[in-house]
Design a protein around this motif. Sequence first.
Motif, PDB file in Angstrom:
ATOM      1  N   ILE A  12      55.807  16.351  53.174  1.00  0.00           N
ATOM      2  CA  ILE A  12      54.931  15.712  54.177  1.00  0.00           C
ATOM      3  C   ILE A  12      55.786  15.213  55.338  1.00  0.00           C
ATOM      4  N   ASP A  13      56.661  14.310  55.058  1.00  0.00           N
ATOM      5  CA  ASP A  13      57.657  13.907  56.055  1.00  0.00           C
ATOM      6  C   ASP A  13      58.843  13.348  55.274  1.00  0.00           C
ATOM      7  N   ASN A  14      59.909  13.090  55.939  1.00  0.00           N
ATOM      8  CA  ASN A  14      61.093  12.520  55.289  1.00  0.00           C
ATOM      9  C   ASN A  14      61.607  13.448  54.175  1.00  0.00           C
ATOM     10  N   TYR A  15      62.376  12.854  53.269  1.00  0.00           N
ATOM     11  CA  TYR A  15      63.062  13.674  52.262  1.00  0.00           C
ATOM     12  C   TYR A  15      62.723  13.296  50.822  1.00  0.00           C
ATOM     13  N   GLY A  16      61.832  12.316  50.665  1.00  0.00           N
ATOM     14  CA  GLY A  16      61.543  11.843  49.312  1.00  0.00           C
ATOM     15  C   GLY A  16      60.824  12.879  48.461  1.00  0.00           C
ATOM     16  N   ASP A  17      59.854  13.580  49.045  1.00  0.00           N
ATOM     17  CA  ASP A  17      59.081  14.549  48.251  1.00  0.00           C
ATOM     18  C   ASP A  17      60.005  15.623  47.688  1.00  0.00           C
ATOM     19  N   ALA A 192      67.557   3.926  56.526  1.00  0.00           N
ATOM     20  CA  ALA A 192      66.377   3.100  56.827  1.00  0.00           C
ATOM     21  C   ALA A 192      65.443   3.841  57.764  1.00  0.00           C
ATOM     22  N   TYR A 193      64.177   3.386  57.759  1.00  0.00           N
ATOM     23  CA  TYR A 193      63.246   3.779  58.814  1.00  0.00           C
ATOM     24  C   TYR A 193      63.542   2.851  59.998  1.00  0.00           C
ATOM     25  N   GLN A 194      62.866   3.102  61.137  1.00  0.00           N
ATOM     26  CA  GLN A 194      62.956   2.143  62.230  1.00  0.00           C
ATOM     27  C   GLN A 194      62.647   0.775  61.614  1.00  0.00           C
ATOM     28  N   PHE A 252      74.097  13.954  57.948  1.00  0.00           N
ATOM     29  CA  PHE A 252      73.227  13.831  56.788  1.00  0.00           C
ATOM     30  C   PHE A 252      73.935  14.516  55.616  1.00  0.00           C
ATOM     31  N   LEU A 253      73.984  13.862  54.480  1.00  0.00           N
ATOM     32  CA  LEU A 253      74.797  14.360  53.355  1.00  0.00           C
ATOM     33  C   LEU A 253      73.952  15.189  52.393  1.00  0.00           C
ATOM     34  N   SER A 254      74.633  15.956  51.550  1.00  0.00           N
ATOM     35  CA  SER A 254      73.910  16.617  50.456  1.00  0.00           C
ATOM     36  C   SER A 254      73.449  15.509  49.499  1.00  0.00           C
ATOM     37  N   GLN A 255      72.450  15.811  48.680  1.00  0.00           N
ATOM     38  CA  GLN A 255      71.924  14.785  47.779  1.00  0.00           C
ATOM     39  C   GLN A 255      73.017  14.266  46.833  1.00  0.00           C
ATOM     40  N   ASP A 256      73.866  15.155  46.348  1.00  0.00           N
ATOM     41  CA  ASP A 256      74.937  14.711  45.445  1.00  0.00           C
ATOM     42  C   ASP A 256      75.937  13.811  46.170  1.00  0.00           C
ATOM     43  N   VAL A 270      68.512   0.949  51.341  1.00  0.00           N
ATOM     44  CA  VAL A 270      67.865   2.221  51.023  1.00  0.00           C
ATOM     45  C   VAL A 270      66.391   2.144  51.394  1.00  0.00           C
ATOM     46  N   ARG A 271      65.729   3.292  51.318  1.00  0.00           N
ATOM     47  CA  ARG A 271      64.327   3.337  51.741  1.00  0.00           C
ATOM     48  C   ARG A 271      63.538   4.275  50.820  1.00  0.00           C
ATOM     49  N   GLY A 272      62.207   4.205  50.910  1.00  0.00           N
ATOM     50  CA  GLY A 272      61.383   5.154  50.156  1.00  0.00           C
ATOM     51  C   GLY A 272      61.558   4.967  48.657  1.00  0.00           C
ATOM     52  N   GLU A 273      61.624   6.076  47.931  1.00  0.00           N
ATOM     53  CA  GLU A 273      61.655   5.976  46.472  1.00  0.00           C
ATOM     54  C   GLU A 273      62.944   6.433  45.834  1.00  0.00           C
ATOM     55  N   ASP A 274      63.351   7.654  46.209  1.00  0.00           N
ATOM     56  CA  ASP A 274      64.446   8.261  45.458  1.00  0.00           C
ATOM     57  C   ASP A 274      65.769   7.528  45.707  1.00  0.00           C
ATOM     58  N   SER A 275      66.049   7.191  46.958  1.00  0.00           N
ATOM     59  CA  SER A 275      67.295   6.474  47.232  1.00  0.00           C
ATOM     60  C   SER A 275      67.234   5.075  46.619  1.00  0.00           C
ATOM     61  N   CYS A 276      66.028   4.506  46.525  1.00  0.00           N
ATOM     62  CA  CYS A 276      65.883   3.172  45.924  1.00  0.00           C
ATOM     63  C   CYS A 276      66.259   3.227  44.439  1.00  0.00           C
TER      64      CYS A 276
HETATM   65  C1  LIG Z   1      70.526   9.505  53.627  1.00  0.00           C
HETATM   66  C2  LIG Z   1      70.449  10.751  52.768  1.00  0.00           C
HETATM   67  C3  LIG Z   1      69.444  10.892  51.823  1.00  0.00           C
HETATM   68  N1  LIG Z   1      69.408  12.012  51.059  1.00  0.00           N
HETATM   69  C4  LIG Z   1      68.340  12.211  50.047  1.00  0.00           C
HETATM   70  C5  LIG Z   1      68.257  11.162  48.975  1.00  0.00           C
HETATM   71  C6  LIG Z   1      66.804  11.286  48.554  1.00  0.00           C
HETATM   72  O1  LIG Z   1      66.670  12.319  47.600  1.00  0.00           O
HETATM   73  C7  LIG Z   1      66.094  11.684  49.841  1.00  0.00           C
HETATM   74  C8  LIG Z   1      65.404  10.511  50.507  1.00  0.00           C
HETATM   75  O2  LIG Z   1      64.253  10.185  49.818  1.00  0.00           O
HETATM   76  P1  LIG Z   1      63.730   8.695  49.689  1.00  0.00           P
HETATM   77  O3  LIG Z   1      64.836   7.818  49.353  1.00  0.00           O
HETATM   78  O4  LIG Z   1      62.573   8.700  48.766  1.00  0.00           O
HETATM   79  O5  LIG Z   1      63.281   8.281  51.169  1.00  0.00           O
HETATM   80  P2  LIG Z   1      62.411   9.039  52.294  1.00  0.00           P
HETATM   81  O6  LIG Z   1      61.970   8.003  53.217  1.00  0.00           O
HETATM   82  O7  LIG Z   1      63.176  10.129  52.886  1.00  0.00           O
HETATM   83  O8  LIG Z   1      61.183   9.629  51.510  1.00  0.00           O
HETATM   84  C9  LIG Z   1      59.891   9.040  51.553  1.00  0.00           C
HETATM   85  O9  LIG Z   1      59.000  10.087  51.817  1.00  0.00           O
HETATM   86  C10 LIG Z   1      57.649   9.676  51.856  1.00  0.00           C
HETATM   87  C11 LIG Z   1      56.781  10.869  52.201  1.00  0.00           C
HETATM   88  C12 LIG Z   1      57.266   9.040  50.546  1.00  0.00           C
HETATM   89  O10 LIG Z   1      55.966   8.625  50.585  1.00  0.00           O
HETATM   90  C13 LIG Z   1      58.170   7.858  50.297  1.00  0.00           C
HETATM   91  O11 LIG Z   1      57.843   7.224  49.101  1.00  0.00           O
HETATM   92  C14 LIG Z   1      59.599   8.311  50.281  1.00  0.00           C
HETATM   93  O12 LIG Z   1      59.846   9.053  49.113  1.00  0.00           O
HETATM   94  O13 LIG Z   1      67.090  12.193  50.721  1.00  0.00           O
HETATM   95  C15 LIG Z   1      70.348  13.022  51.198  1.00  0.00           C
HETATM   96  O14 LIG Z   1      70.307  14.028  50.467  1.00  0.00           O
HETATM   97  N2  LIG Z   1      71.325  12.871  52.146  1.00  0.00           N
HETATM   98  C16 LIG Z   1      71.424  11.770  52.941  1.00  0.00           C
HETATM   99  O15 LIG Z   1      72.347  11.685  53.781  1.00  0.00           O
END
Ligand SMILES: Cc1cn([C@H]2C[C@H](O)[C@@H](COP(=O)(O)OP(=O)(O)O[C@H]3O[C@@H](C)[C@H](O)[C@@H](O)[C@H]3O)O2)c(=O)[nH]c1=O
Length: 381
Positions: A12-17, A192-194, A252-256, A270-276
Amino acid sequence: MRATWDVFCNVIDNYGDIGIAWRLARELARQPDLDVRLWVDDLEAFRRIWPSIDADRSEQLDAGVTVRAWRTPFDDTAAADVVIEAFGCALPESYLHAMSARASAPVWINLEYLTAESWADAHHGLPSPHPSLPLTKHFFFPGYTEATGGLLIEPDLAERRRAFLDDGVADFWRRLDVVSPRPDELRVSLFAYQNAALPALLDAWAGDPAPVSCIVPEGRVIPQLAAWLGVAGLRAGETHRRGALQVYVLPFLSQDDYDRLLWACAVNFVRGEDSCVHAQLAARPLVWQAYPQTEGAHAQKVEALLARYSEGLDAASAAAIGGLWRHWNGTPAAPELASCWRTFRVRHETMTRHADAWAARLSGQGRLTGKLLEFVEKRIK
Ligand SMILES: Cc1cn([C@H]2C[C@H](O)[C@@H](COP(=O)(O)OP(=O)(O)O[C@H]3O[C@@H](C)[C@H](O)[C@@H](O)[C@H]3O)O2)c(=O)[nH]c1=O
């Protein structure tokens, strides 16, 4: 016999999904006798957190998972034994029909968003029959209690973290082109978000009696950070000093690597879910910015996690961390942010011990992948 699992992820947006769907798919693929496909509708977003993904390929194998591009119209394919839709993404109509055409209906699960709120206990596992097809979807709620689906914790995470802390941190900073921390320095990561509270936080760091290094991967917070620094823009590789604060901007880094950053820093924003979740597992104090929701619904999520996380903390430490979290989420809090930061700073060691105990407690409870496998086992025909 091998079981087939399909995981669907609509970014949807961001990287959490994608971040959560990918961790889950990788964990599932590590189980014996599972064939796992991950359907993703935005491979570009996926590639940012996992750079070996080729965004132009419709099918590829990575980390034991068959990654499929989820396109419209949807490719004809046989439905799997277990179907997971991440975060209520609507499955393709043709795939729903393929599910209902099977001799035995697949186990169909909607993986929900994580919340520490107590209502998740009662909602976890509830069924929802499809209105017209012979299919039943089940809601699977991750959470912090035994009654929920648990947290997505890789079984080898603690071991990898320990090995990294013993032997990998200096190399990691070198690879990222960031100087290693001085003994008196506090190293903080910022994702963080804004955030309206950011300038006050940066002021507090710049005025800190000891050096503070803020490590920030490129992302949504960068324009605000640049404005505070008084520069036109910021790019990965730049570093700036203001008072006690040194800012390092990273790509921006790889997840690992992002997990490693959480392990290597003394405090993580941290923000969202996964980083939290992964900041909690990093056993370091964290400040969480919840994904902003309409009508302030995120404030309840913040309070719910704060209540669990602060259990057992002394009153002054709990007030400092609570104040920081509330300021950081735009909810009313006293005293002012700078004062919360000062108290937090003084109590940093206590907070770190607490974070360590919290991480151990989380690691000791039911894990999402195991609970999901049990859930499916009971329902598979
Ligand atoms: C900063 C950073 C994060 N990441 C990864 C870590 C996490 O797997 C992912 C970030 O996900 P989150 O921490 O959840 O934050 P997010 O803000 O990106 O994702 C959000 O998306 C929305 C649509 C959801 O409703 C939220 O609940 C939340 O999941 O990105 C990297 O791989 N490299 C990076 O440099």
